[in-house]
Write a protein that holds these residues in place. Structure first.
Motif, PDB file in Angstrom:
ATOM      1  N   ALA A  65       0.839  -1.203   0.000  1.00 29.30           N
ATOM      2  CA  ALA A  65       0.000   0.000   0.000  1.00 29.30           C
ATOM      3  C   ALA A  65       0.870   1.247   0.000  1.00 29.30           C
ATOM      4  O   ALA A  65       0.486   2.280  -0.553  1.00 29.30           O
ATOM      5  CB  ALA A  65      -0.908   0.009   1.224  1.00 29.30           C
ATOM      6  N   THR A  66       2.024   1.146   0.630  1.00 25.29           N
ATOM      7  CA  THR A  66       2.928   2.302   0.679  1.00 25.29           C
ATOM      8  C   THR A  66       3.358   2.684  -0.728  1.00 25.29           C
ATOM      9  O   THR A  66       3.335   3.861  -1.110  1.00 25.29           O
ATOM     10  CB  THR A  66       4.160   1.966   1.551  1.00 25.29           C
ATOM     11  OG1 THR A  66       3.700   1.428   2.792  1.00 25.29           O
ATOM     12  CG2 THR A  66       5.002   3.193   1.805  1.00 25.29           C
ATOM     13  N   ASP A 183      -6.490   6.391   2.067  1.00 33.33           N
ATOM     14  CA  ASP A 183      -5.667   5.280   2.534  1.00 33.33           C
ATOM     15  C   ASP A 183      -6.648   4.208   3.007  1.00 33.33           C
ATOM     16  O   ASP A 183      -7.146   4.259   4.133  1.00 33.33           O
ATOM     17  CB  ASP A 183      -4.743   5.745   3.663  1.00 33.33           C
ATOM     18  CG  ASP A 183      -3.878   4.607   4.184  1.00 33.33           C
ATOM     19  OD1 ASP A 183      -4.200   3.437   3.915  1.00 33.33           O
ATOM     20  OD2 ASP A 183      -2.892   4.894   4.890  1.00 33.33           O
ATOM     21  N   HIS A 186      -7.054  -0.583   5.293  1.00 32.02           N
ATOM     22  CA  HIS A 186      -7.901  -1.451   6.128  1.00 32.02           C
ATOM     23  C   HIS A 186      -9.236  -1.777   5.471  1.00 32.02           C
ATOM     24  O   HIS A 186     -10.003  -2.549   6.034  1.00 32.02           O
ATOM     25  CB  HIS A 186      -8.246  -0.744   7.448  1.00 32.02           C
ATOM     26  CG  HIS A 186      -7.059  -0.358   8.267  1.00 32.02           C
ATOM     27  ND1 HIS A 186      -7.162   0.414   9.401  1.00 32.02           N
ATOM     28  CD2 HIS A 186      -5.746  -0.646   8.130  1.00 32.02           C
ATOM     29  CE1 HIS A 186      -5.960   0.600   9.920  1.00 32.02           C
ATOM     30  NE2 HIS A 186      -5.081  -0.029   9.161  1.00 32.02           N
ATOM     31  N   SER A 207      -4.034  -2.155   1.138  1.00 34.99           N
ATOM     32  CA  SER A 207      -2.909  -2.988   1.574  1.00 34.99           C
ATOM     33  C   SER A 207      -3.317  -4.455   1.663  1.00 34.99           C
ATOM     34  O   SER A 207      -4.396  -4.770   2.171  1.00 34.99           O
ATOM     35  CB  SER A 207      -2.396  -2.563   2.954  1.00 34.99           C
ATOM     36  OG  SER A 207      -1.374  -3.470   3.369  1.00 34.99           O
ATOM     37  N   LYS A 212      -3.489  -7.716   7.302  1.00 40.02           N
ATOM     38  CA  LYS A 212      -4.732  -7.089   6.864  1.00 40.02           C
ATOM     39  C   LYS A 212      -5.816  -8.148   6.601  1.00 40.02           C
ATOM     40  O   LYS A 212      -5.536  -9.344   6.537  1.00 40.02           O
ATOM     41  CB  LYS A 212      -4.475  -6.231   5.617  1.00 40.02           C
ATOM     42  CG  LYS A 212      -3.348  -5.206   5.789  1.00 40.02           C
ATOM     43  CD  LYS A 212      -3.687  -4.152   6.804  1.00 40.02           C
ATOM     44  CE  LYS A 212      -2.796  -3.057   7.087  1.00 40.02           C
ATOM     45  NZ  LYS A 212      -1.626  -2.518   7.058  1.00 40.02           N
TER      46      LYS A 212
HETATM   47  C1  LIG Z   1      -0.737  -1.371   6.895  1.00 43.45           C
HETATM   48  C2  LIG Z   1      -1.009   0.053   6.613  1.00 43.45           C
HETATM   49  C3  LIG Z   1      -0.388   0.733   5.557  1.00 43.45           C
HETATM   50  C4  LIG Z   1       0.759   0.161   4.796  1.00 43.45           C
HETATM   51  O1  LIG Z   1       0.503  -0.984   4.116  1.00 43.45           O
HETATM   52  P1  LIG Z   1       1.715  -1.757   3.420  1.00 43.45           P
HETATM   53  O2  LIG Z   1       1.027  -2.673   2.475  1.00 43.45           O
HETATM   54  O3  LIG Z   1       2.446  -2.444   4.518  1.00 43.45           O
HETATM   55  O4  LIG Z   1       2.559  -0.746   2.729  1.00 43.45           O
HETATM   56  C5  LIG Z   1      -0.786   2.018   5.276  1.00 43.45           C
HETATM   57  N1  LIG Z   1      -1.715   2.646   6.003  1.00 43.45           N
HETATM   58  C6  LIG Z   1      -2.331   2.041   7.039  1.00 43.45           C
HETATM   59  C7  LIG Z   1      -3.376   2.790   7.807  1.00 43.45           C
HETATM   60  C8  LIG Z   1      -1.979   0.739   7.386  1.00 43.45           C
HETATM   61  O5  LIG Z   1      -2.540   0.152   8.455  1.00 43.45           O
END
Ligand SMILES: *Cc1c(COP(=O)(O)O)cnc(C)c1O
Length: 417
Positions: A65-66, A183, A186, A207, A212
């Motif tokens: 997700a990053t 974002d 979740h 993500s 997750k």
């Molecule tokens: C887990 C998470 C991310 C990052 O996800 P990755 O796939 O590890 O990069 C971003 N924002 C929130 C709120 C998260 O909980």
């Protein structure tokens, strides 16, 4: 004697293990045997199915997700000299992805007694440099985007779209206002007012990290709303370039007869999804509705416990919304940070592993070094101070849930006298 009995029945409840069935295992084995293990047919199939699930035209699968959030910024031409508004109350990735592009992050406090940003504060910190605001659908509960869009519209006159005719500039010009990013790390599968996570914000990241709801071990995805005058294929192609070295042909295209030659059009990034990861995702998606339902059953049990005890908790469903049932946040009335820490240790001693979502970013070394101070974010701090997140996942049996509830009741009651 009583103690002995308790020890005999002791369980160990992990906080958030991945739920991997034989279906995922078999699909991964098939991917491995297929001769194509990196980005290929399974990744494309997962993208197609996720777009269908989110009601959007296109999804791009990536390795986190990053990366997805960072590429969302980059596709929109956001970077150095720009400001991005981010809630203080979130995980670091919501902010660091913006920082990676060279943009400056501006934190805003939460609403009182709520995980959501204060939308008046959002409007108040908008400047001529502001290019985007990131909303975090924490716990899988979709924020009030009507209020967020209204805040952005109220400062529309300050917005200065990027000049030029590159893709990012054309996106900014077409929107004519600050971009709204979600974002949704979740929130895959959540909905509000009849819209799915992914079809609400201008650009969304998901993500698929191991903790997750929906996992590919590591992984993530981007999606976006159609933009009048901008071709989705062009946007999709830009994600492919940004995530695969800026190389004009991907590995699959190079398998065509005689097609060895490629160009590098930018010294870009490497954050694509492999077909092995996508194999896990395809089977998770087959199982996802059932997984969401099971999470909902556990939430109903926790809700009943909290409501009976007078414990505040996240509300995961209502007349116009259904969350993705990702995190169960509870808040112990009147508890200090110290008390909360004690409760977490006592629960852990009984085998109940809990967590805290989140310690606000201005408390973290990296963000303090950038000049942020938690004193400016009193609502975020008071939400965090007495917070305990309970285990919520699809590997919990009914007996495990009974065990969590029984132990939470016993331990927390001691502190509520
Ligand atoms: C887990 C998470 C991310 C990052 O996800 P990755 O796939 O590890 O990069 C971003 N924002 C929130 C709120 C998260 O909980």
């Amino acid at each position: 004697m009583a103690n002995d009995v308790k020890n005999l029945n002791k369980r160990v409840i992990p906080f958030s293990p991945p739920d991997i069935s034989e279906l995922e295992i078999a699909e991964v084995a098939e991917a491995l045997r297929s001769g194509w293990i990196t980005t290929g047919p399974r990744t494309k199939e997962l993208e197609r199915r996720l777009a269908e699930y989110c009601h959007t035209s296109k999804v791009v699968c990536l390795n986190s997700a990053t990366a997805a959030e960072e590429l969302n910024f980059r596709v929109c031409g956001i970077g150095e000299g720009d400001e991005v508004i981010v809630p203080a109350y979130t995980y670091t990735a919501s902010a660091s992805a913006a920082i990676h592009t060279g943009a400056r992050v501006v934190f805003v406090d939460s609403q009182s007694d709520n995980t959501e940003m204060d939308y008046e504060s959002v409007a108040a910190v908008i400047t001529e440099k502001t290019k985007a605001v990131v909303a975090v659908d924490l716990g899988g509960i979709i924020c009030d985007y009507d209020k967020l869009y209204a805040a952005v519209e109220s400062k529309k006159s300050l917005f200065k779209a990027k000049e030029g005719d590159d893709l990012g500039a054309r996106i900014q010009q077409a929107k004519g206002r600050i971009l709204v990013f979600a974002d949704c790390a979740h929130a895959l599968g959540a909905s509000r007012n009849g819209k799915m996570a992914g079809e609400i914000a201008d650009f969304t990241d998901f993500s698929f990290h191991a903790v997750k709801n929906f996992t590919t071990a590591e992984g993530g995805a981007s999606t976006w709303l159609d933009i009048p005058g901008v071709d989705n294929e062009e946007i999709y192609h830009q994600y492919q370039l940004l995530s695969l070295h800026g190389q004009s042909k991907d590995a699959l295209a190079k398998t065509q007869v005689g097609a060895w030659e490629y160009d590098i059009i930018g010294p870009w990034y490497k954050c694509n999804m492999t077909d092995i990861m996508a194999a896990i995702g395809l089977k998770q998606l087959d199982r996802y509705e059932g997984m969401l339902k099971r999470r909902g059953q556990i939430i109903n049990r926790y809700d009943a416990m909290c409501d009976e005890m007078g414990i505040k908790h996240l509300i995961h469903s209502g007349a116009n919304f259904q969350s993705s049932n990702h995190l169960y946040l509870t808040r112990i009335p009147g508890a200090s940070d110290e008390t909360r820490r004690e409760i977490i240790v006592k629960l852990a001693e009984r085998g109940v592993n809990t967590n805290v979502h989140y310690k606000p970013l201005p408390m973290m070394t990296a963000y303090r070094a950038l000049g942020w101070d938690i004193k400016e974010f009193p609502n975020a701090y008071s939400y965090y101070e007495n917070l305990i997140t309970l285990p919520l996942h699809t590997c919990l049996t009914d007996e495990d849930v009974d065990y969590v509830i029984e132990n939470y009741r016993e331990v927390v009651r001691e502190y509520m006298k």
